[in-house]
Design a protein around this motif. Structure first.
Motif, PDB file in Angstrom:
ATOM      1  N   ARG A   8      15.245  41.167  53.909  1.00  0.00           N
ATOM      2  CA  ARG A   8      15.983  41.217  55.177  1.00  0.00           C
ATOM      3  C   ARG A   8      15.682  39.997  56.052  1.00  0.00           C
ATOM      4  NH1 ARG A   8      18.972  45.424  56.227  1.00  0.00           N
ATOM      5  NH2 ARG A   8      18.699  47.346  55.035  1.00  0.00           N
ATOM      6  N   TYR A  48      18.211  37.227  56.614  1.00  0.00           N
ATOM      7  CA  TYR A  48      19.301  37.325  57.584  1.00  0.00           C
ATOM      8  C   TYR A  48      18.965  36.561  58.866  1.00  0.00           C
ATOM      9  CZ  TYR A  48      23.544  39.296  59.539  1.00  0.00           C
ATOM     10  OH  TYR A  48      24.804  39.433  60.050  1.00  0.00           O
ATOM     11  N   ILE A 108      22.473  38.211  50.539  1.00  0.00           N
ATOM     12  CA  ILE A 108      23.591  38.888  49.876  1.00  0.00           C
ATOM     13  C   ILE A 108      23.237  39.269  48.442  1.00  0.00           C
ATOM     14  CG2 ILE A 108      25.951  38.518  49.015  1.00  0.00           C
ATOM     15  CD1 ILE A 108      26.434  36.919  51.651  1.00  0.00           C
ATOM     16  N   TYR A 122      21.579  42.448  49.123  1.00  0.00           N
ATOM     17  CA  TYR A 122      22.443  43.437  49.778  1.00  0.00           C
ATOM     18  C   TYR A 122      23.903  42.989  49.649  1.00  0.00           C
ATOM     19  CZ  TYR A 122      17.917  44.557  51.853  1.00  0.00           C
ATOM     20  OH  TYR A 122      16.586  44.861  52.039  1.00  0.00           O
ATOM     21  N   GLU A 147      26.707  44.395  49.470  1.00  0.00           N
ATOM     22  CA  GLU A 147      27.764  45.095  50.206  1.00  0.00           C
ATOM     23  C   GLU A 147      27.671  44.899  51.719  1.00  0.00           C
ATOM     24  OE1 GLU A 147      27.795  49.176  49.021  1.00  0.00           O
ATOM     25  OE2 GLU A 147      28.245  48.706  46.930  1.00  0.00           O
ATOM     26  N   SER A 148      26.776  44.043  52.161  1.00  0.00           N
ATOM     27  CA  SER A 148      26.621  43.805  53.598  1.00  0.00           C
ATOM     28  C   SER A 148      27.801  43.000  54.146  1.00  0.00           C
ATOM     29  CB  SER A 148      25.323  43.047  53.876  1.00  0.00           C
ATOM     30  OG  SER A 148      25.265  42.633  55.233  1.00  0.00           O
ATOM     31  N   TRP A 149      28.669  43.668  54.901  1.00  0.00           N
ATOM     32  CA  TRP A 149      29.817  42.960  55.476  1.00  0.00           C
ATOM     33  C   TRP A 149      29.357  41.948  56.510  1.00  0.00           C
ATOM     34  CZ3 TRP A 149      30.488  42.839  60.643  1.00  0.00           C
ATOM     35  CH2 TRP A 149      29.942  43.874  61.412  1.00  0.00           C
ATOM     36  N   ALA A 184      26.540  40.125  56.689  1.00  0.00           N
ATOM     37  CA  ALA A 184      26.015  38.898  56.089  1.00  0.00           C
ATOM     38  C   ALA A 184      27.132  38.060  55.494  1.00  0.00           C
ATOM     39  CB  ALA A 184      24.982  39.245  55.025  1.00  0.00           C
TER      40      ALA A 184
END
Length: 237
Positions: free
Chosen positions: A90, A93, A116, A119, A121-123, A125
């Motif tokens: 994290r 980010y 990414i 993660y 599916e992180s919209w 990011a």
């Protein structure tokens, strides 16, 4: 010996305790929001007298500095977190955000890419990474980054997606994305807007929401005004 052992035990539990208090002032209790108090306790947790900093202590400290515009210190704290806890993905980010605001786009894009990977599916990011790619003129790359979340029903993604489509000559699709962004934003509350910006002062939520609505309206005007040229992504932050 008992005294030494007692002091050692206190030192070991103090850092997690300070970290927990910091979270209270950093959005855990919105009515008590105070970024400077949060920073004080996160700093105590990140630099304990005994033992190691708990995971996320340097990360949260980095975020407090970022919010206050102290970008170089924010960057150093994020790097401290990664050095101590390399598995805390994290952290990439806040690294991406900080590098971006320092106009170090290549490093920012690399940081978001790492996030990414962990993660996908992180919209948020993908949206931020696409914005940076757009900023350096890589519209095609930005579209490739955002496409996997292009159907997500939130105004940030649709506003950015519309801008990228518009700059790719896909005006009809761009207009549809902007209209969807407008509809979604019109039904959004200040609290909902604030959930996308954890750690920010709740008192700015209303201004942020209105800025986003204005940005979408400007982009719709651009669709009406011209079929070509590059247009600025209005993030409404």
């Amino acid at each position: 010996m008992a005294l030494v052992a007692g002091l050692f035990l206190v030192g070991m539990v103090a850092a997690p305790y300070y970290y927990s208090i910091g979270n209270i002032f950093f959005g855990g209790q919105p009515a008590l929001y105070n970024v400077r108090l949060a920073q004080y306790f996160f700093k105590a947790a990140a630099y304990p007298l005994l033992g190691e900093a708990p995971v996320f202590a340097h990360y949260q400290l980095s975020r407090t500095y970022f919010i206050q515009g102290e970008l170089e210190i924010s960057l150093q704290e994020a790097l401290h977190e990664l050095n101590q806890y390399p598995d805390n993905k994290r952290t990439y980010y806040i690294l991406g955000l900080t590098y971006g605001y320092l106009n170090r786009e290549a490093e920012a894009i690399d940081a978001f890419s790492e996030f990414i990977k962990a993660y996908p599916e992180s919209w948020a990011a993908r949206n931020d990474m696409a914005w940076l790619q757009f900023r350096v003129g890589d519209v095609e790359g930005a579209l490739a980054t955002l496409e996997p979340v292009s159907t997500v029903q939130n105004p940030w993604v649709q506003n950015t997606y519309g801008t990228l489509l518009l700059n790719s000559g896909r005006k009809t699709e761009a207009k549809a994305a902007f209209l969807l962004a407008e509809s979604l934003a019109s039904n959004m509350t200040e609290e909902t807007w604030g959930k996308a910006y954890p750690g920010n002062d709740p008192r700015v939520y209303g201004m942020g929401l209105e800025a986003m609505k204005l940005s979408i309206a400007k982009n719709l005007d651009l669709v009406a005004e011209s079929d070509e040229g590059l247009f600025q992504i209005e993030q409404g932050e």
